[in-house]
Design a protein around this motif. Structure first.
Motif, short mmCIF file in Angstrom:
data_model
loop_
_atom_site.label_atom_id
_atom_site.label_comp_id
_atom_site.label_asym_id
_atom_site.label_seq_id
_atom_site.Cartn_x
_atom_site.Cartn_y
_atom_site.Cartn_z
N TYR A 1 27.33 -24.84 12.68
CA TYR A 1 25.91 -24.74 12.36
C TYR A 1 25.41 -26.02 11.69
CZ TYR A 1 21.60 -22.37 10.84
OH TYR A 1 20.30 -22.00 10.65
N ALA A 2 26.23 -26.56 10.78
CA ALA A 2 25.84 -27.79 10.09
C ALA A 2 25.63 -28.93 11.09
CB ALA A 2 26.92 -28.18 9.07
N PHE A 3 26.51 -29.05 12.07
CA PHE A 3 26.35 -30.14 13.04
C PHE A 3 25.22 -29.84 14.03
CE2 PHE A 3 30.44 -31.47 11.41
CZ PHE A 3 30.28 -32.85 11.38
N GLY A 4 24.98 -28.55 14.31
CA GLY A 4 23.80 -28.20 15.09
C GLY A 4 22.52 -28.60 14.38
N LEU A 5 22.51 -28.40 13.06
CA LEU A 5 21.36 -28.80 12.26
C LEU A 5 21.15 -30.31 12.32
CD1 LEU A 5 22.09 -26.60 9.14
CD2 LEU A 5 20.16 -26.32 10.69
N LEU A 6 22.23 -31.05 12.28
CA LEU A 6 22.14 -32.50 12.23
C LEU A 6 21.72 -33.08 13.58
CD1 LEU A 6 22.70 -34.84 10.22
CD2 LEU A 6 24.96 -35.03 11.25
N LEU A 7 22.19 -32.50 14.69
CA LEU A 7 22.01 -33.10 16.00
C LEU A 7 20.96 -32.43 16.86
CD1 LEU A 7 25.78 -33.74 16.84
CD2 LEU A 7 24.11 -35.37 15.95
N ILE A 8 20.62 -31.16 16.56
CA ILE A 8 19.67 -30.43 17.41
C ILE A 8 18.32 -30.24 16.73
CG2 ILE A 8 19.23 -28.23 18.57
CD1 ILE A 8 22.25 -27.97 18.99
N VAL A 9 18.32 -29.88 15.45
CA VAL A 9 17.05 -29.60 14.75
C VAL A 9 16.08 -30.78 14.78
CG1 VAL A 9 16.05 -29.07 12.49
CG2 VAL A 9 17.98 -27.75 13.32
N PRO A 10 16.54 -32.06 14.70
CA PRO A 10 15.57 -33.18 14.80
C PRO A 10 14.77 -33.18 16.09
CG PRO A 10 17.64 -33.96 13.90
CD PRO A 10 17.89 -32.55 14.36
N LEU A 11 15.25 -32.47 17.12
CA LEU A 11 14.47 -32.38 18.36
C LEU A 11 13.11 -31.73 18.12
CD1 LEU A 11 17.28 -31.23 20.83
CD2 LEU A 11 16.22 -33.49 20.71
N GLY A 12 12.98 -31.00 17.00
CA GLY A 12 11.69 -30.40 16.67
C GLY A 12 10.61 -31.43 16.39
N ASP A 13 11.00 -32.67 16.06
CA ASP A 13 10.02 -33.74 15.86
C ASP A 13 9.70 -34.46 17.17
OD1 ASP A 13 9.62 -33.33 13.16
OD2 ASP A 13 11.22 -34.70 12.56
N ILE A 14 10.40 -34.08 18.25
CA ILE A 14 10.21 -34.74 19.54
C ILE A 14 9.55 -33.80 20.54
CG2 ILE A 14 11.37 -35.91 21.45
CD1 ILE A 14 13.65 -36.59 19.54
N PHE A 15 10.08 -32.58 20.65
CA PHE A 15 9.65 -31.65 21.69
C PHE A 15 8.76 -30.54 21.14
CE2 PHE A 15 13.79 -33.26 23.26
CZ PHE A 15 13.34 -33.87 24.42
N ASP A 16 8.08 -29.87 22.04
CA ASP A 16 7.29 -28.68 21.74
C ASP A 16 8.21 -27.62 21.14
OD1 ASP A 16 6.06 -26.18 21.94
OD2 ASP A 16 4.96 -26.72 23.76
N ARG A 17 7.94 -27.24 19.88
CA ARG A 17 8.84 -26.32 19.18
C ARG A 17 8.80 -24.91 19.76
NH1 ARG A 17 7.64 -28.90 13.22
NH2 ARG A 17 5.58 -29.12 14.16
N TYR A 18 7.71 -24.53 20.37
CA TYR A 18 7.61 -23.22 21.00
C TYR A 18 8.69 -23.06 22.07
CZ TYR A 18 5.79 -19.75 24.35
OH TYR A 18 5.66 -18.71 25.22
N HIS A 19 8.86 -24.07 22.93
CA HIS A 19 9.88 -24.00 23.98
C HIS A 19 11.28 -24.27 23.44
CE1 HIS A 19 6.23 -24.68 26.59
NE2 HIS A 19 6.84 -23.70 27.23
N LEU A 20 11.41 -25.19 22.48
CA LEU A 20 12.71 -25.52 21.93
C LEU A 20 13.36 -24.31 21.27
CD1 LEU A 20 14.86 -27.67 21.32
CD2 LEU A 20 13.55 -28.28 19.27
N ILE A 21 12.58 -23.53 20.54
CA ILE A 21 13.11 -22.32 19.89
C ILE A 21 13.69 -21.37 20.94
CG2 ILE A 21 12.41 -20.21 18.66
CD1 ILE A 21 10.35 -22.09 17.18
N GLN A 22 12.99 -21.20 22.05
CA GLN A 22 13.46 -20.28 23.09
C GLN A 22 14.72 -20.79 23.79
OE1 GLN A 22 10.16 -18.40 25.50
NE2 GLN A 22 8.91 -19.80 24.27
#
Length: 398
Positions: free
Chosen positions: A59-80
């Motif tokens: 989870y920690a590495f998911g936070l580090l490598l995936i969560v920043p995508l929220g500043d790049i992509f549409d969060r509505y689709h990224l969450i799904q």
């Protein structure tokens, strides 16, 4: 600003809180059933403790490598997208025929269950500035509810059904909420941002180094969530050794954290109206008193009950306060700031899990309480040396 006020309705806040709780629950199913997994796969307690640790570490590495995508992509689709991947990981954990496959599955469960940490900065972005702490408190109360109910859900079902069925049922629940999110979550008005992945990732160390408040929150989150996991990663072992009780009781004790759930919106209001430095101080006070009680009165059930209530309150004071601090920083980097903070948070959780299970095998309950004391000392040092802002900033949108 007016757009945010009309977009983030009460129903939307509640939806975000519930979905956050449902998804984060995936991380904690393993804790009350560690004894069952150890028996089924013929593993030692230290090894099954390592399995719980890799879930947190994933989870920690998911936070580090995936969560920043929220500043790049549409969060509505990224969450799904992340919810779909999480469902697949849960199904793999259900099917796992041996410990090796289960270790891969539980690591993937950790990596893919990061949608809550995309939702939280999204809620902070949509919330009116003067209500941000309150909104985040409500969403984070959903997070804590998910953590608490996951332990109870897992512990109780583990006493009635094969432990693997827990992951199958969780996948079905997540699928239902995926459909609700698709139809009810607001679309991200920002759309796709003109940013690239690796340049964004390379900004993470710079955000950590340049923002004193972020560093303070990272240290406090690391230590306070580490203390929480020190208890929850060893409680099933302690209940079996001291009381001869099983996973169902470990799950029921998790419900005691309802005090933290109920307190979360009030904590958020306190952060808004008073000072995050005050609420961070209270987080350390409650958590420290909890482990003093575990050490002195843990041999009596009343000691465990009072200590768990105080520990969950301390954890919630830390989480709400730090999220309010982090989401008050650079609004255009809200997902990245959250990524840095939550990486530190769950890194602390994984270190707490691993060190506590090792301490249990070496020195029993006394060793577990000693590990918690080390985390508390580090938290106090960070509080005194780096500290927290006296008031939240209200940075305008860039």
């Amino acid at each position: 600003m007016q757009k945010r006020e009309t977009t983030l309705s009460r129903r939307t806040i509640l939806l975000m809180a519930v979905v956050t709780g449902v998804i984060v629950a995936n991380l904690n199913f393993i804790q009350p059933i560690e004894n069952l997994i150890a028996t089924d796969f013929q593993l030692s307690k230290a090894v099954v403790g390592a399995l719980a640790m890799v879930t947190q570490l994933g989870y920690a590495f998911g936070l580090l490598l995936i969560v920043p995508l929220g500043d790049i992509f549409d969060r509505y689709h990224l969450i799904q997208v992340m919810m779909v991947l999480s469902i697949g990981s849960l199904l793999l954990a259900y099917w796992a025929p041996n410990a090796g496959v289960f270790a891969v599955a539980t690591t993937l469960v950790g990596i893919t269950s990061v949608a809550p940490q995309i939702i939280i900065p999204y809620a902070g972005y949509l919330a009116p500035t003067l209500q941000r702490g309150k909104v985040l408190g409500i969403v984070l109360s959903g997070l804590l509810t998910g953590i608490l109910l996951s332990r109870s859900f897992s512990g109780l079902l583990g006493s009635w059904l094969p432990w693997q069925d827990i992951y199958l049922i969780a996948a079905g629940i997540d699928l239902i909420f995926l459909l609700i999110v698709h139809y009810r979550l607001p679309h991200d008005a920002r759309g796709h941002q003109n940013l690239r992945y690796w340049p964004v990732i390379r900004t993470l160390p710079r955000l950590f180094l340049r923002q004193r408040a972020l560093r303070g929150s990272d240290i406090n989150g690391f230590c306070l969530f580490g203390m929480s996991n020190v208890l929850w990663s060893t409680l099933a072992f302690y209940l079996a050794a001291q009381y001869h009780l099983g996973s169902n009781v470990a799950g029921l004790l998790g419900l005691l954290g309802i005090a933290g759930v109920l307190a979360a919106p009030m904590i958020g209001t306190l952060v808004d109206q008073r000072s995050p430095r005050l609420t961070i101080g209270l987080s350390m006070l409650f958590s420290g008193i909890a482990f003093v009680i575990f050490w002195g009165l843990g041999a009596w059930m009343i000691g465990l009950i009072v200590g768990i209530v105080l520990l969950d309150l301390g954890t919630q004071f830390s989480q709400v306060s730090n999220q309010a601090i982090v989401q008050s920083l650079n609004r255009q980097a809200s997902s990245r700031n959250n990524s840095v903070f939550m990486f530190s948070y769950f890194l602390g959780g994984s270190v707490g899990t691993l060190s506590a299970t090792w301490a249990w095998s070496q020195a029993g309950w006394l060793g577990v309480c000693g590990v918690a004391a080390v985390f508390l000392i580090l938290a106090v040092i960070g509080h005194l040396v780096i500290g927290e802002p006296a008031q939240l900033t209200t940075e305008p949108d860039a």
